[in-house]
Scaffold this motif. Structure first.
Motif, mmCIF file in Angstrom:
data_model
loop_
_atom_site.group_PDB
_atom_site.id
_atom_site.type_symbol
_atom_site.label_atom_id
_atom_site.label_comp_id
_atom_site.label_asym_id
_atom_site.label_seq_id
_atom_site.Cartn_x
_atom_site.Cartn_y
_atom_site.Cartn_z
ATOM 1 N N VAL A 121 0.826 -1.196 0.000
ATOM 2 C CA VAL A 121 0.000 0.000 0.000
ATOM 3 C C VAL A 121 0.867 1.255 0.000
ATOM 4 N N ALA A 126 -1.364 -4.889 5.650
ATOM 5 C CA ALA A 126 -0.731 -4.254 4.501
ATOM 6 C C ALA A 126 0.744 -4.015 4.785
ATOM 7 N N ASN A 155 3.362 -1.244 4.096
ATOM 8 C CA ASN A 155 3.515 0.150 3.685
ATOM 9 C C ASN A 155 4.860 0.298 2.988
ATOM 10 N N CYS A 200 -2.607 -0.841 -3.727
ATOM 11 C CA CYS A 200 -3.629 0.190 -3.513
ATOM 12 C C CYS A 200 -2.965 1.480 -3.055
ATOM 13 N N TRP A 201 -3.636 2.594 -3.336
ATOM 14 C CA TRP A 201 -3.064 3.906 -3.057
ATOM 15 C C TRP A 201 -4.160 4.818 -2.505
ATOM 16 N N LEU A 251 -8.221 -2.879 0.787
ATOM 17 C CA LEU A 251 -7.118 -3.777 0.456
ATOM 18 C C LEU A 251 -7.568 -5.177 0.080
#
Length: 396
Positions: free
Chosen positions: A252, A280, A282, A312-313, A375
């Motif tokens: 992410v 997630a 990072n 994902c952003w 997510l």
């Protein structure tokens, strides 16, 4: 997310170099006192002694997107029930602020505090607020009508003294957005307004602000309601973490464009903990540091170097400058595959009010739920609340 929600650092004059400031509270717990359990906060402790409570607050002053300035700020507060004689403010209570409980007339300069009181069912005790940007319709109407005094929001300027004193609060819960505002703290105290600092913005973990609901519960006589609320959030968070852990880990990126080639990037501390608890990775992760902000300014080149493969952003929030350069966006897998989100849900345009900056601060379970749905598509069994699919950034 939460650090952007908590957009400015709360500070208190006590302990700074100004010779007019009150003396710092003694180090260590007050003698003969029993500490009460608060599981999450790292900015305050509560003790009980002889029928009253002593609250010690201590936190660094953290600049948004930067680092702490100066030494940790400290304060000691005595919560004494109205049906008992208050303790003398001497010895280990010298210089403390005395608050008679339960408080009935409350002034605040931050909308998050309005949300805390609302959760406790004590919002009707407000006599002054920051302004008219509340997401809460009832509070906003009362402010616009003049029923509630407006003292200014803490992230903009120091409190307006005349309306604050005129409101005659039993308690002023004070957040300051800049060290330069600190000189006003002693002036307010000298005018007879009991002031208590709130340091929820300096909490290093996202559950820390939730404990402030418990602190306000002690002040308002709403301890049972506060305990029920905290347990609800804790239970929801635990269930969401367990659910997310059943899914494959996703990569992410959380970064919104601030203009001039710079991005505000989630890197550490409480915001990063939310991402990690949603299972997630990072890609912009930096080591946790309680004296650094969770968000760090970075250039586009750094994002391209480290986060091209993010699944994902979270690309946009209410502070974002529009970014529409497809030649840059096309380098990111998340954009190409349509997993681009914005943290701008529950917005009332006519009031310029975002609930994420109010209730969202004390409902990390709602934020965590949004992240798990973002997510992990298999967990999208409920609507998004605060973090939702981005509809404003250009599509591939």
């Amino acid at each position: 997310m939460i650090r952007r929600i908590l957009a400015s650092a709360a500070i208190l004059l006590a302990g700074c170099s100004d010779p007019s400031a009150p003396a710092s509270p003694p180090e260590g717990p007050p003698s003969g006192a029993r500490e009460l359990a608060f599981s999450h906060t790292q900015t305050f402790k509560v003790y009980e002694r002889d029928g009253y409570r002593i609250v010690d607050l201590k936190a660094p002053v953290i600049s948004w997107g930067s680092e702490a300035k100066g030494q940790d700020q400290t304060a000691r507060v005595v919560l004494a029930p109205k049906d008992m004689d208050p303790p003398a403010l001497e010895g280990d209570l010298a210089g403390a602020t005395l608050i008679r409980t339960p408080v009935e007339r409350i002034a605040v300069n931050y909308a998050t505090l309005e949300a805390m009181l609302t959760e406790l069912g004590a919002e009707d005790r407000l006599v002054a607020v920051g302004g008219v940007k509340s997401y809460n319709d009832t509070i906003r109407v009362r402010a616009r009508s003049g029923e509630l005094a407006q003292v200014g929001y803490g992230w903009h300027a120091p409190p307006l003294i005349d309306p604050l004193v005129g409101a005659s609060p039993d308690l002023f819960l004070m957040v300051l957005g800049d060290l330069g505002h600190a000189e006003h703290y002693e002036r307010i105290r000298s005018l007879g307004v009991p002031v208590v600092p709130v340091f929820f913005e300096s909490e290093p973990h996202y559950m820390g602000p939730v404990d402030y609901v418990g602190l306000l519960g002690l002040m308002t006589g709403k301890e049972a309601e506060a305990s029920e609320f905290i347990q609800m959030v804790e239970g929801n968070v635990d269930a969401l973490k367990a659910r997310a852990a059943t899914q494959p880990k996703k990569r992410v990126l959380s970064a919104w464009f601030a203009g001039s080639g710079r991005w505000m990037v989630t890197a550490r501390n409480l915001e990063n903990a939310l991402l990690e608890d949603a299972n997630a990775e990072n890609l912009m992760r930096e080591p946790d540091n309680p004296r650094l902000d969770a968000t760090q300014r970075m250039g586009t080149e750094t994002l391209l170097e480290r986060a091209r493969e993010a699944d994902c952003w979270i690309l946009r929030d209410s502070h974002s400058v529009a970014f529409a350069d497809k030649s840059v966006l096309s380098n990111f897998r998340a954009w190409r595959e349509g997993c681009v989100f914005a943290s701008d849900g529950l917005y009332k345009a006519d009031a310029d009010a975002f609930d994420i900056y109010e209730t969202g601060v004390i409902r990390p379970d709602l934020l965590l739920a949004d992240l798990t749905r973002m997510l992990h598509p298999g967990l999208r069994d409920a609507p998004f609340v605060y973090i939702q699919p981005d509809t404003k950034t250009p599509q591939p």
